[in-house]
Design an enzyme around this catalytic site. Structure first.
Site, PDB file in Angstrom:
ATOM      1  N   ASN A 144      -6.084  -2.337   2.273  1.00  0.00           N
ATOM      2  CA  ASN A 144      -6.089  -3.782   2.448  1.00  0.00           C
ATOM      3  C   ASN A 144      -7.529  -4.247   2.603  1.00  0.00           C
ATOM      4  O   ASN A 144      -8.360  -3.541   3.180  1.00  0.00           O
ATOM      5  CB  ASN A 144      -5.321  -4.176   3.711  1.00  0.00           C
ATOM      6  CG  ASN A 144      -3.825  -4.106   3.538  1.00  0.00           C
ATOM      7  OD1 ASN A 144      -3.306  -4.112   2.427  1.00  0.00           O
ATOM      8  ND2 ASN A 144      -3.112  -4.049   4.645  1.00  0.00           N
TER       9      ASN A 144
ATOM     10  N   ARG B 227       0.828  -1.221   0.000  1.00  0.00           N
ATOM     11  CA  ARG B 227       0.000   0.000   0.000  1.00  0.00           C
ATOM     12  C   ARG B 227       0.854   1.259   0.000  1.00  0.00           C
ATOM     13  O   ARG B 227       0.626   2.170  -0.798  1.00  0.00           O
ATOM     14  CB  ARG B 227      -0.933   0.031   1.211  1.00  0.00           C
ATOM     15  CG  ARG B 227      -2.091  -0.930   1.129  1.00  0.00           C
ATOM     16  CD  ARG B 227      -2.970  -0.837   2.349  1.00  0.00           C
ATOM     17  NE  ARG B 227      -2.172  -1.026   3.559  1.00  0.00           N
ATOM     18  CZ  ARG B 227      -2.482  -0.573   4.760  1.00  0.00           C
ATOM     19  NH1 ARG B 227      -3.566   0.128   4.941  1.00  0.00           N
ATOM     20  NH2 ARG B 227      -1.712  -0.811   5.789  1.00  0.00           N
TER      21      ARG B 227
END
Length: 90
Positions: free
Chosen positions: A38, A20
């Site tokens: 996520n 990320r």
């Protein structure tokens, strides 16, 4: 310059490997807006919005990811742009 938006789901070893944060860094440096997060099932979900060439560059990087990631599958769906102005990690 045409603005495009892609909704992306990435499967594999993509959580706990800085996927990320690295995606956000790549997107910001390319001038791409949107977000990344996520998912509870182990995937990463992202929205990329910006000029076609910049979005394509970030998407190409996402197919590989950071060094410890193992991308097994990527699903990409084009959507109408919403006008995001920044890129965030959710």
């Amino acid at each position: 310059m045409e603005t495009v938006r892609l909704h992306v789901w990435v499967s594999g070893v993509v959580q706990g490997v800085f996927y990320r944060a690295s995606t956000a860094e790549r997107a910001r440096s390319a001038g791409v807006s949107g977000w990344v997060r996520n998912l509870p099932d182990g995937r990463v979900e992202a929205v990329l919005e910006g000029p076609r060439d910049a979005v394509d560059r970030v998407l190409a990087w996402m197919r590989v990811g950071p060094p410890r990631a193992v991308v097994e599958r990527m699903d990409v769906v084009p959507e109408p742009p919403e006008g995001f102005t920044s890129f965030t990690v959710r």
